[in-house]
Design an enzyme around this catalytic site. Structure first.
Site, PDB file in Angstrom:
ATOM      1  CB  CYS A  18      30.506  38.469  43.072  1.00 16.49           C
ATOM      2  SG  CYS A  18      31.692  38.418  44.420  1.00 16.49           S
ATOM      3  CB  CYS A  71      38.142  36.600  41.048  1.00 17.52           C
ATOM      4  SG  CYS A  71      37.791  38.285  41.616  1.00 17.52           S
TER       5      CYS A  71
HETATM    6  N1  DGL Z   1      34.549  39.931  41.830  1.00 24.11           N
HETATM    7  C1  DGL Z   1      34.582  39.232  43.083  1.00 24.11           C
HETATM    8  C2  DGL Z   1      34.665  37.718  42.800  1.00 24.11           C
HETATM    9  O1  DGL Z   1      34.375  37.314  41.714  1.00 24.11           O
HETATM   10  C3  DGL Z   1      35.674  39.810  43.890  1.00 24.11           C
HETATM   11  C4  DGL Z   1      35.743  39.377  45.276  1.00 24.11           C
HETATM   12  C5  DGL Z   1      36.290  40.405  46.200  1.00 24.11           C
HETATM   13  O2  DGL Z   1      35.684  41.461  46.325  1.00 24.11           O
HETATM   14  O3  DGL Z   1      37.318  40.088  46.820  1.00 24.11           O
HETATM   15  O4  DGL Z   1      34.975  36.927  43.655  1.00 24.11           O
END
Ligand code: DGL
Length: 272
Positions: free
Chosen positions: A75, A185
């Site tokens: 993440c 993301c």
């Molecule tokens: N997959 C997360 C990232 O890479 C998502 C962030 C979120 O939950 O807004 O930042």
């Protein structure tokens, strides 16, 4: 238990980290994985860094209880907010997400690149430092992908709504003459089919997941933790909220659904 045979822990705010998990499985099919989706607290992107640190700390403790030998913070937002804290607090190797500004900046011909990420990622030290280091002579057209994570979590990555929102976000980048779009993301790779449809040909979409998988393999070798026993690897999925989207993505994904030894368990669990 032989430390080499312990699983690799991997976590995200939700299903986004599956885009990293599949790259890990591709190059390390003999490793076992424990995936934690913090779906009850998703999205992370707009939460204060202190809250993300608290959640990441809690998930890490849980993964350590599950005997994980290393942890991939799949993440970008959690990496931006919490990786320094995690490395200081826990005695095991952590691999985080890095916005792929470096390859985009090194390869751009138009001297203009786009970055799509969450607000939390743009606020992080890593993003600021990487941009200063590699993109000082490049025009970086950046955009917060407000609402995109929620669409992916609802299984709407290929919807009209996603297309409308993405158009709004990438059109100004196209006007800036970008030739690379960095996905900052881990949820956004699931939007690639729509992005391909709306972006002019010639704009390269960069997903850092394959590089993160390679880095994980390298770190395991450095620490002599790579699994050399090819028997019975498994993937276990935990989710702090509804796990339908995890199931759905795994079933539709070529790599994950054909995982050689498909021992997959799903469990809903509240830990933080
Ligand atoms: N997959 C997360 C990232 O890479 C998502 C962030 C979120 O939950 O807004 O930042």
């Amino acid at each position: 238990m032989n430390p080499k045979q312990k699983p690799i822990g991997i976590f995200d705010s939700g299903a986004g980290g599956l885009s990293v998990l599949k790259e890990l499985v591709k190059i390390m099919p003999y490793e076992s994985f424990i995936y934690f989706a913090d779906s009850a607290n998703c999205p992370y992107g707009s939460k204060p860094h202190e809250k993300i640190i608290e959640l990441s700390d809690c998930i890490t403790k849980f993964l350590i209880e599950q005997h994980c030998k290393t942890i991939v913070v799949a993440c970008n937002t959690a990496t931006a907010a919490a990786i320094d804290h995690l490395r200081k607090s826990f005695n095991l190797p952590f691999i985080g997400m890095e916005p792929a500004i470096k390859p985009a900046s090194l390869n751009t011909k138009t001297k203009s690149i786009g970055v799509l990420a969450t607000a939390g990622t743009f606020k992080g030290r890593l993003y600021i430092e990487t941009s200063q280091k590699y993109a000082s002579d490049v025009n970086v057209c950046y955009q917060v992908g407000e609402g995109l994570v929620e669409l992916v979590e609802k299984g709407m990555a290929n919807s009209k709504e996603a297309e409308v929102l993405l158009k709004k976000y990438v059109e100004p980048m196209v006007d800036c003459n970008i030739d690379h779009l960095v996905l900052g993301c881990t949820h956004y790779p699931f939007l690639k089919p729509v992005l391909r449809k709306i972006l002019p040909k010639g704009i390269e979409i960069i997903d850092p997941a394959p590089a993160v998988a390679k880095q994980t393999s390298k770190i395991l070798q450095e620490f002599n933790l790579n699994n050399d026993d090819t028997n019975n690897p498994y993937i276990t999925f935990f989710s702090s909220g509804k796990s339908e989207i995890l199931n759905d993505i795994v079933e539709k994904d070529e790599t994950l659904s054909t995982y050689k030894f498909p021992k997959m368990y799903y469990q809903e669990i509240r830990i933080c």
